[in-house]
Design a protein around this motif. Structure first.
Motif, PDB file in Angstrom:
ATOM      1  N   ILE A   1       0.851  -1.187   0.000  1.00 38.96           N
ATOM      2  CA  ILE A   1       0.000   0.000   0.000  1.00 38.96           C
ATOM      3  C   ILE A   1       0.891   1.243   0.000  1.00 38.96           C
ATOM      4  O   ILE A   1       1.884   1.297   0.713  1.00 38.96           O
ATOM      5  CB  ILE A   1      -0.985  -0.004   1.196  1.00 38.96           C
ATOM      6  CG1 ILE A   1      -1.997   1.108   1.056  1.00 38.96           C
ATOM      7  CG2 ILE A   1      -0.243   0.043   2.517  1.00 38.96           C
ATOM      8  CD1 ILE A   1      -3.174   0.977   1.994  1.00 38.96           C
ATOM      9  N   GLY A   2       0.559   2.161  -0.843  1.00 43.44           N
ATOM     10  CA  GLY A   2       1.351   3.379  -0.936  1.00 43.44           C
ATOM     11  C   GLY A   2       0.811   4.270  -2.036  1.00 43.44           C
ATOM     12  O   GLY A   2      -0.223   3.985  -2.639  1.00 43.44           O
ATOM     13  N   ILE A   3       1.503   5.332  -2.280  1.00 49.37           N
ATOM     14  CA  ILE A   3       1.114   6.279  -3.321  1.00 49.37           C
ATOM     15  C   ILE A   3       2.188   6.252  -4.405  1.00 49.37           C
ATOM     16  O   ILE A   3       3.364   6.447  -4.125  1.00 49.37           O
ATOM     17  CB  ILE A   3       0.970   7.708  -2.751  1.00 49.37           C
ATOM     18  CG1 ILE A   3      -0.101   7.722  -1.654  1.00 49.37           C
ATOM     19  CG2 ILE A   3       0.643   8.706  -3.857  1.00 49.37           C
ATOM     20  CD1 ILE A   3      -0.173   9.026  -0.882  1.00 49.37           C
ATOM     21  N   SER A   4       1.759   6.004  -5.608  1.00 48.06           N
ATOM     22  CA  SER A   4       2.691   5.961  -6.731  1.00 48.06           C
ATOM     23  C   SER A   4       3.343   7.321  -6.920  1.00 48.06           C
ATOM     24  O   SER A   4       2.690   8.368  -6.824  1.00 48.06           O
ATOM     25  CB  SER A   4       1.947   5.559  -8.013  1.00 48.06           C
ATOM     26  OG  SER A   4       2.780   5.714  -9.130  1.00 48.06           O
ATOM     27  N   ALA A   5       4.625   7.305  -7.229  1.00 51.23           N
ATOM     28  CA  ALA A   5       5.352   8.549  -7.479  1.00 51.23           C
ATOM     29  C   ALA A   5       4.784   9.287  -8.684  1.00 51.23           C
ATOM     30  O   ALA A   5       4.906  10.506  -8.781  1.00 51.23           O
ATOM     31  CB  ALA A   5       6.834   8.253  -7.699  1.00 51.23           C
ATOM     32  N   LYS A   6       4.149   8.552  -9.590  1.00 50.07           N
ATOM     33  CA  LYS A   6       3.586   9.172 -10.796  1.00 50.07           C
ATOM     34  C   LYS A   6       2.071   9.346 -10.695  1.00 50.07           C
ATOM     35  O   LYS A   6       1.400   9.505 -11.717  1.00 50.07           O
ATOM     36  CB  LYS A   6       3.932   8.327 -12.016  1.00 50.07           C
ATOM     37  CG  LYS A   6       5.428   8.292 -12.282  1.00 50.07           C
ATOM     38  CD  LYS A   6       5.745   7.503 -13.520  1.00 50.07           C
ATOM     39  CE  LYS A   6       7.242   7.504 -13.782  1.00 50.07           C
ATOM     40  NZ  LYS A   6       7.568   6.795 -15.021  1.00 50.07           N
ATOM     41  N   SER A   7       1.543   9.339  -9.478  1.00 50.33           N
ATOM     42  CA  SER A   7       0.103   9.497  -9.292  1.00 50.33           C
ATOM     43  C   SER A   7      -0.370  10.826  -9.874  1.00 50.33           C
ATOM     44  O   SER A   7       0.246  11.873  -9.649  1.00 50.33           O
ATOM     45  CB  SER A   7      -0.233   9.445  -7.793  1.00 50.33           C
ATOM     46  OG  SER A   7      -1.602   9.721  -7.597  1.00 50.33           O
ATOM     47  N   ALA A   8      -1.482  10.781 -10.594  1.00 52.07           N
ATOM     48  CA  ALA A   8      -2.051  12.003 -11.169  1.00 52.07           C
ATOM     49  C   ALA A   8      -2.677  12.870 -10.087  1.00 52.07           C
ATOM     50  O   ALA A   8      -2.793  14.086 -10.257  1.00 52.07           O
ATOM     51  CB  ALA A   8      -3.099  11.642 -12.230  1.00 52.07           C
ATOM     52  N   ASN A   9      -3.076  12.245  -8.970  1.00 47.18           N
ATOM     53  CA  ASN A   9      -3.746  12.973  -7.892  1.00 47.18           C
ATOM     54  C   ASN A   9      -3.183  12.561  -6.533  1.00 47.18           C
ATOM     55  O   ASN A   9      -3.868  11.912  -5.740  1.00 47.18           O
ATOM     56  CB  ASN A   9      -5.253  12.696  -7.944  1.00 47.18           C
ATOM     57  CG  ASN A   9      -5.875  13.183  -9.223  1.00 47.18           C
ATOM     58  OD1 ASN A   9      -5.934  14.379  -9.460  1.00 47.18           O
ATOM     59  ND2 ASN A   9      -6.314  12.258 -10.057  1.00 47.18           N
ATOM     60  N   PRO A  10      -1.953  12.955  -6.235  1.00 44.64           N
ATOM     61  CA  PRO A  10      -1.351  12.501  -4.977  1.00 44.64           C
ATOM     62  C   PRO A  10      -2.105  12.970  -3.730  1.00 44.64           C
ATOM     63  O   PRO A  10      -2.133  12.267  -2.730  1.00 44.64           O
ATOM     64  CB  PRO A  10       0.070  13.073  -5.022  1.00 44.64           C
ATOM     65  CG  PRO A  10       0.038  14.148  -6.042  1.00 44.64           C
ATOM     66  CD  PRO A  10      -1.048  13.799  -7.007  1.00 44.64           C
ATOM     67  N   GLU A  11      -2.755  14.126  -3.802  1.00 42.53           N
ATOM     68  CA  GLU A  11      -3.506  14.619  -2.637  1.00 42.53           C
ATOM     69  C   GLU A  11      -4.707  13.714  -2.357  1.00 42.53           C
ATOM     70  O   GLU A  11      -5.001  13.390  -1.202  1.00 42.53           O
ATOM     71  CB  GLU A  11      -3.975  16.066  -2.846  1.00 42.53           C
ATOM     72  CG  GLU A  11      -2.851  17.072  -3.032  1.00 42.53           C
ATOM     73  CD  GLU A  11      -2.328  17.115  -4.462  1.00 42.53           C
ATOM     74  OE1 GLU A  11      -3.022  16.646  -5.396  1.00 42.53           O
ATOM     75  OE2 GLU A  11      -1.198  17.602  -4.647  1.00 42.53           O
ATOM     76  N   LEU A  12      -5.401  13.291  -3.426  1.00 44.52           N
ATOM     77  CA  LEU A  12      -6.533  12.380  -3.251  1.00 44.52           C
ATOM     78  C   LEU A  12      -6.049  11.016  -2.768  1.00 44.52           C
ATOM     79  O   LEU A  12      -6.692  10.380  -1.929  1.00 44.52           O
ATOM     80  CB  LEU A  12      -7.318  12.234  -4.554  1.00 44.52           C
ATOM     81  CG  LEU A  12      -8.103  13.463  -5.006  1.00 44.52           C
ATOM     82  CD1 LEU A  12      -8.733  13.209  -6.381  1.00 44.52           C
ATOM     83  CD2 LEU A  12      -9.169  13.820  -3.987  1.00 44.52           C
ATOM     84  N   ALA A  13      -4.924  10.573  -3.293  1.00 42.82           N
ATOM     85  CA  ALA A  13      -4.366   9.297  -2.865  1.00 42.82           C
ATOM     86  C   ALA A  13      -4.009   9.354  -1.383  1.00 42.82           C
ATOM     87  O   ALA A  13      -4.246   8.391  -0.638  1.00 42.82           O
ATOM     88  CB  ALA A  13      -3.141   8.951  -3.705  1.00 42.82           C
TER      89      ALA A  13
END
Length: 171
Positions: free
Chosen positions: A132-144
């Motif tokens: 579980i984590g947030i992808s470095a290339k997430s389009a929406n890191p704040e939502l993640a």
């Protein structure tokens, strides 16, 4: 104890996931935060008591290789080299993967039990975290990040535990 080459429990030498409950049940920890820094705790008397229990299980109750790890622990169970193993709930599906899932000896005799705790309760176990984590290339890191906060909240984890405990056990 093991007899005729069958391990009472499959516990290879590099299985730190399954060693953690013994450390925790004895009051030990892997590390604690002190003054903003992490301090290793495996040498504490409590952690050492848990490690001693693990060593006793490995030497007296397991025929698993001392240089082996926890990957594919169901293989010795499937090949009748182990009577029990400690594994996450998803391992059930790996154990029966090639069964027809209908009344075979394996699917009708498999069961599970909680690891007993020191005071008669259920021991704490390692629940993962590497998935579980947030992808470095997430389009929406704040939502993640907000989703992670929900997922990791006590309220959500309580819901998951309640649902998991109400499901029928694997056959």
């Amino acid at each position: 104890m093991h007899s005729r080459g069958v391990s009472g429990v499959w516990f290879p030498g590099k299985d730190w996931y399954n060693a953690l409950p013994f450390i925790w049940e004895n009051g030990g920890e892997v590390a604690v935060e002190m003054d903003g820094k992490w301090d290793a705790q495996f040498s504490s008397p409590e952690s050492q008591a848990g490690i001693k229990q693990v060593q006793e299980i490995m030497t007296k109750g397991s025929t698993a290789p001392k240089d082996g790890d926890e990957r594919d622990a169901w293989v010795p169970l499937r090949t009748e080299k182990a009577a029990t193993l400690s594994a996450p709930s998803w391992a059930y599906w790996s154990i029966i993967a090639d069964e027809d899932k209908k009344d075979t000896a394996l699917t009708t005799t498999l069961g599970y039990f909680n690891l007993p705790g020191k005071d008669g309760g259920v021991a704490s176990v390692f629940a993962g975290g590497s998935n579980i984590g947030i992808s470095a290339k997430s389009a929406n890191p704040e939502l993640a990040q907000k989703a992670l906060e929900i997922i990791m909240s006590e309220e959500y984890q309580t819901i998951l535990a309640r649902v998991a405990s109400s499901r029928p056990a694997p056959p």
